[in-house]
Design an enzyme around this catalytic site. Structure first.
Site, PDB file in Angstrom:
ATOM      1  N   GLY A  72       0.797  -1.223   0.000  1.00  0.00           N
ATOM      2  CA  GLY A  72       0.000   0.000   0.000  1.00  0.00           C
ATOM      3  C   GLY A  72       0.828   1.271   0.000  1.00  0.00           C
ATOM      4  O   GLY A  72       0.513   2.234  -0.705  1.00  0.00           O
ATOM      5  N   ASN A  73       1.918   1.275   0.762  1.00  0.00           N
ATOM      6  CA  ASN A  73       2.700   2.514   0.892  1.00  0.00           C
ATOM      7  C   ASN A  73       3.496   2.849  -0.375  1.00  0.00           C
ATOM      8  O   ASN A  73       3.979   3.964  -0.518  1.00  0.00           O
ATOM      9  CB  ASN A  73       3.636   2.436   2.118  1.00  0.00           C
ATOM     10  CG  ASN A  73       4.786   1.483   1.893  1.00  0.00           C
ATOM     11  OD1 ASN A  73       4.634   0.420   1.319  1.00  0.00           O
ATOM     12  ND2 ASN A  73       5.961   1.877   2.351  1.00  0.00           N
TER      13      ASN A  73
ATOM     14  N   LYS B  37     -13.171 -10.758   5.701  1.00  0.00           N
ATOM     15  CA  LYS B  37     -12.553  -9.520   5.203  1.00  0.00           C
ATOM     16  C   LYS B  37     -13.621  -8.430   5.021  1.00  0.00           C
ATOM     17  O   LYS B  37     -14.444  -8.514   4.115  1.00  0.00           O
ATOM     18  CB  LYS B  37     -11.883  -9.845   3.859  1.00  0.00           C
ATOM     19  CG  LYS B  37     -10.864  -8.854   3.436  1.00  0.00           C
ATOM     20  CD  LYS B  37      -9.469  -9.372   3.620  1.00  0.00           C
ATOM     21  CE  LYS B  37      -8.472  -8.267   3.323  1.00  0.00           C
ATOM     22  NZ  LYS B  37      -7.168  -8.502   3.867  1.00  0.00           N
TER      23      LYS B  37
ATOM     24  N   LYS C  70      -2.540 -10.338  -2.186  1.00  0.00           N
ATOM     25  CA  LYS C  70      -1.601 -10.129  -3.292  1.00  0.00           C
ATOM     26  C   LYS C  70      -0.253 -10.806  -3.053  1.00  0.00           C
ATOM     27  O   LYS C  70       0.440 -11.162  -4.007  1.00  0.00           O
ATOM     28  CB  LYS C  70      -1.405  -8.634  -3.567  1.00  0.00           C
ATOM     29  CG  LYS C  70      -0.711  -7.855  -2.459  1.00  0.00           C
ATOM     30  CD  LYS C  70       0.569  -7.217  -2.895  1.00  0.00           C
ATOM     31  CE  LYS C  70       1.294  -6.458  -1.806  1.00  0.00           C
ATOM     32  NZ  LYS C  70       1.070  -6.737  -0.395  1.00  0.00           N
TER      33      LYS C  70
ATOM     34  N   LYS D 291       2.860 -12.455   4.029  1.00  0.00           N
ATOM     35  CA  LYS D 291       4.162 -12.186   3.403  1.00  0.00           C
ATOM     36  C   LYS D 291       5.165 -13.280   3.775  1.00  0.00           C
ATOM     37  O   LYS D 291       5.876 -13.797   2.914  1.00  0.00           O
ATOM     38  CB  LYS D 291       4.698 -10.814   3.832  1.00  0.00           C
ATOM     39  CG  LYS D 291       3.813  -9.664   3.379  1.00  0.00           C
ATOM     40  CD  LYS D 291       4.371  -8.318   3.785  1.00  0.00           C
ATOM     41  CE  LYS D 291       3.296  -7.256   3.855  1.00  0.00           C
ATOM     42  NZ  LYS D 291       2.360  -7.207   2.723  1.00  0.00           N
TER      43      LYS D 291
END
Ligand code: ADP
Ligand code: MG
Length: 309
Positions: free
Chosen positions: A10-11, A127, A211, A273
């Site tokens: 996102g960042n 979610k 993702k 991740k």
């Protein structure tokens, strides 16, 4: 030439709370400078990006305007987010390459990722997406549209969707074809548009694919040398946020699995991740989790959380 899959968090797309398209483009431009620098080190790149805030806003806009124009289904919102984020990355990558005297085709691909209809997450969607509703509105939506509605931390009712695992990237052959043609490819944006196999072909479903898992799948499929997951932190940590926090450098698959089992990584953020990194490392390749500004140094083996390789 080595191959790298870069997953942008996102960042890397929007810094701070700047939600405007102009703000995003500004941030993406800076991000693509890093990607171009990685390419200077002889890497073919496939770029995967997140889309959480963007898809949320597309849905919000659509739901807010429901009396004027029909509400967009969630899979369509995903496709829209791949389009405008991909567009910003395409434009910015071309600029960064040009600056370096390079000319390469840059393409973003609307990508469908197949999930299993029977994925256990469909039984228990968690979610939250979209706006908040009152209990009455939530009940009406559940009855009318079959949405699963849950109360969200005392703030009201929200629609929740499943977060299934990616099974197959539908456009994988095209992806491989484009990559051999020297194309800088943006694919699996937002984890890909979730689809299931229906009687007459693929059908979009309301779900969110992480993702990081899709990036891992992509990296395996294209036989990448490196999976690089770029996020806000330079390293994954154990005892994160506690006085005894310990940042992780090079770790083994065994260590990583032990830390996962001990619950060191938050679900929905760092956990996927590390799980993706472990899965990729098990194929004998290298996975790196680090921040955007440390990407080059991490590639040189000097920082980041590195598993395998
Ligand atoms: P992205 O948009 O890059 O996917 P996320 O917010 O989903 O980013 O995940 C990255 C965040 O995970 C970090 O900024 C950090 O706040 C959080 N986090 C949770 N657990 C850990 C951990 N054990 N070590 C490092 N960061 C962690
Ligand atoms: Mg995330």
């Amino acid at each position: 030439m080595k191959k790298i899959v870069i997953a942008l968090g996102g960042n890397a797309l929007q810094s701070g709370n700047v939600a405007t398209a102009e703000g995003q483009l500004e941030t993406v431009k800076a991000t693509c400078e890093y990607v171009a620098e990685i390419m200077e080190r002889d890497y073919e790149v496939a770029i995967v990006h997140g889309n959480g805030p963007q898809i949320g806003r597309i849905l919000l806009a659509s739901e807010t305007a429901k009396d004027v124009t029909p509400v967009m289904p969630f899979d369509v919102c995903g496709a829209m987010s791949q389009g405008y984020i991909g567009y910003h990355i395409q434009q910015s990558m071309l600029q960064s390459l040009k600056k370096r005297g390079k000319s390469r085709p840059v393409v973003s691909l609307v990508t469908q990722v197949v999930v299993d209809k029977n994925d256990p997450s469909f039984q228990n969607p968690t979610k939250p997406i979209g706006v908040f509703y009152t209990k009455e509105e939530a009940d009406a939506l559940a009855a009318e549209k079959g949405y699963t509605m849950k109360e969200d931390a005392g703030r009201g009712w929200r629609r929740v969707v499943a977060s299934p695992l990616p099974q197959r990237i539908n456009e994988i052959d095209t992806i491989k074809y484009l990559l051999t043609g020297n194309t800088v490819l943006i694919t699996c944006g937002g984890g890909g548009i979730p689809v299931v196999e229906g009687a007459n072909g693929l059908e979009g479903v309301a779900a969110v694919i992480d993702k990081d898992f899709s990036a891992e799948k992509l990296a395996e499929e294209i036989d990448a040398d490196v999976l690089m997951i770029l996020t806000e932190v330079e390293k994954a940590a154990i005892n994160f946020g506690k006085p005894n926090q310990e940042n992780l450098g090079e770790i083994t698959v065994v260590d990583a699995e032990k830390y996962i089992a001990e619950g060191h990584f938050a679900a929905g953020s760092m956990l996927p991740k590390v799980q993706a990194a472990v899965k990729f490392a098990k194929t004998g390749k290298k996975a790196i989790i680090t921040s955007l500004d440390k990407a080059i140094v991490a590639l040189e083996g000097k920082t980041g959380t590195v598993i395998g390789g």
